[in-house]
Design an enzyme around this catalytic site. Structure first.
Site, PDB file in Angstrom:
ATOM      1  N   VAL A  63       0.823  -1.225   0.000  1.00 54.70           N
ATOM      2  CA  VAL A  63       0.000   0.000   0.000  1.00 54.70           C
ATOM      3  C   VAL A  63       0.852   1.269   0.000  1.00 54.70           C
ATOM      4  CG1 VAL A  63      -2.029  -1.088   1.067  1.00 54.70           C
ATOM      5  CG2 VAL A  63      -0.304   0.024   2.537  1.00 54.70           C
ATOM      6  N   SER A 141      -6.958   3.672  15.539  1.00 47.85           N
ATOM      7  CA  SER A 141      -6.573   2.868  16.704  1.00 47.85           C
ATOM      8  C   SER A 141      -6.807   3.671  17.969  1.00 47.85           C
ATOM      9  CB  SER A 141      -5.081   2.525  16.622  1.00 47.85           C
ATOM     10  OG  SER A 141      -4.589   2.125  17.879  1.00 47.85           O
ATOM     11  N   TYR A 154       3.362   5.360  15.328  1.00 44.68           N
ATOM     12  CA  TYR A 154       2.075   4.689  15.081  1.00 44.68           C
ATOM     13  C   TYR A 154       0.904   5.583  15.492  1.00 44.68           C
ATOM     14  CZ  TYR A 154      -1.377   0.867  15.415  1.00 44.68           C
ATOM     15  OH  TYR A 154      -2.480   0.065  15.282  1.00 44.68           O
ATOM     16  N   ALA A 155       1.007   6.170  16.684  1.00 44.69           N
ATOM     17  CA  ALA A 155      -0.091   7.028  17.168  1.00 44.69           C
ATOM     18  C   ALA A 155      -0.264   8.227  16.243  1.00 44.69           C
ATOM     19  CB  ALA A 155       0.189   7.481  18.603  1.00 44.69           C
ATOM     20  N   ALA A 156       0.860   8.788  15.769  1.00 45.15           N
ATOM     21  CA  ALA A 156       0.774   9.922  14.838  1.00 45.15           C
ATOM     22  C   ALA A 156       0.047   9.503  13.562  1.00 45.15           C
ATOM     23  CB  ALA A 156       2.173  10.439  14.510  1.00 45.15           C
ATOM     24  N   SER A 157       0.402   8.316  13.041  1.00 48.74           N
ATOM     25  CA  SER A 157      -0.238   7.864  11.795  1.00 48.74           C
ATOM     26  C   SER A 157      -1.728   7.623  11.995  1.00 48.74           C
ATOM     27  CB  SER A 157       0.442   6.585  11.269  1.00 48.74           C
ATOM     28  OG  SER A 157       0.136   5.453  12.076  1.00 48.74           O
TER      29      SER A 157
END
Ligand code: CAA
Ligand code: NAI
Length: 246
Positions: A63, A141, A154-157
């Protein structure tokens, strides 16, 4: 048959939550493209479901790579004649405390979890618009909503995915396309199995239902948002986390 004859692309469909969604959508009559980077598992999963009588096709995709995504969309349209539903479920973690996080791991998570969602949606869009209706579901999430130790990247994304979801809901509503996000809590898949056991236990203890999720819990939320039952739900973030913070 809540998705009879609907064509659905589910990215990250070879494992975990994505696989549960492929199975659930196929049971509800959808023609499902199981799109994943993991070729061996994807081929096996699709052939197992086809043997059970479901209409599932594996197409390999990265992706994060626009060319690869365009091939996924072109092959889907060649195979099934169009696209009704896009589930942007593929995602990765590269957890580390901020002080120790490699910049390359920051970038890689953004490339897959955020740019990947942009790539798939932008490439699929002309086909959804030409039908005058469609459903896009993005996977956020609990970490994107509340933040999490060790998950700067991850949290930023996942927070950014929420911003994109709401922008697209406003932009595409007039084209008949609903755009929503699901924000799963800690769910038993390979992603969570990588966490230290004591932290899994700590996370479980803050869930009101006192258990981790299972992939089908999240797949059922995707199903609701993909079906006509949610036709007036748009720009929403559906928390499926057993009640972590309310
Ligand atoms: N919540 C609270 N505290 C946490 C934590 C978390 N999620 N993760 C780590 N900590 C704490 C540790 O308990 C430790 O505390 P002490 O210093 O008091 O002992 C401190 O942070 C440092 O942790 P480590 O000693 O483990 O440090 P490390 O550098 O060896 O490893 C890490 C850091 C890679 C982040 C590791 O701690 C880890 O994997 N933590 C889990 C991170 C996490 O929750 N990831 C979620 C994965 S599942 C997912 O991402 C799906 C989703 O959407 C929710
Ligand atoms: P998983 O690791 O079991 O499955 C992820 C799938 O995505 C794998 O099949 C993998 O091959 C695929 N994938 C990874 N990179 C890809 C790429 N570049 N292109 C195509 N496919 C790729 O993970 P899980 O748990 O099923 O996660 C699914 C989604 O749910 C992810 O977006 C994840 O961030 C999100 N999520 C998961 C939670 C959990 O606790 N398991 C909680 C909240 C969100």
């Amino acid at each position: 048959m809540r998705l009879h004859n609907q064509v659905a692309i589910i990215t990250g469909g070879a494992n975990g939550i994505g696989y549960a969604a492929v199975e659930r959508f196929a049971e509800e009559g959808a023609k499902v493209v199981l799109a994943d980077y993991d070729e061996a598992t994807g081929i096996d999963a699709a052939s197992k479901l086809r043997d059970s009588g479901y209409d599932v096709t594996f197409i390999q995709v990265d992706v994060a790579n626009r060319e690869s995504v365009q091939q996924l969309i072109d092959r889907t349209v060649e195979t099934y004649g169009g696209i009704d539903i896009l589930i942007n479920n593929a995602g990765i973690t590269r957890d580390a405390m901020l002080a120790k996080m490699e910049p390359s791991n920051f970038q890689q998570v953004l490339d897959v979890n955020l740019t990947g969602v942009f790539n798939c949606t932008q490439s699929a869009l002309p086909h959804l618009i030409s039908k005058g209706k469609g459903k896009i579901i993005n996977t956020s999430s609990v970490s994107g909503v509340y933040g999490n130790v060790g998950q700067t990247n991850y949290a930023a994304s996942k927070a950014a995915v929420i911003g994109m979801t709401k922008s697209w809901a406003k932009e595409l509503g007039r084209k008949g396309i609903n755009v929503n996000a699901v924000a799963p809590g800690f769910t038993r898949t390979a992603m969570v199995e990588k966490m230290p056991e004591n932290i899994i236990e700590q996370m479980k203890s803050i869930v009101a239902l006192q258990r981790l999720g299972v992939p089908k819990d999240i797949a059922n939320a995707y199903l609701f948002l993909a079906s006509s039952e949610s036709d007036y739900v748009n720009g929403h973030v559906l928390h499926v986390d057993g009640g972590i913070m309310m």
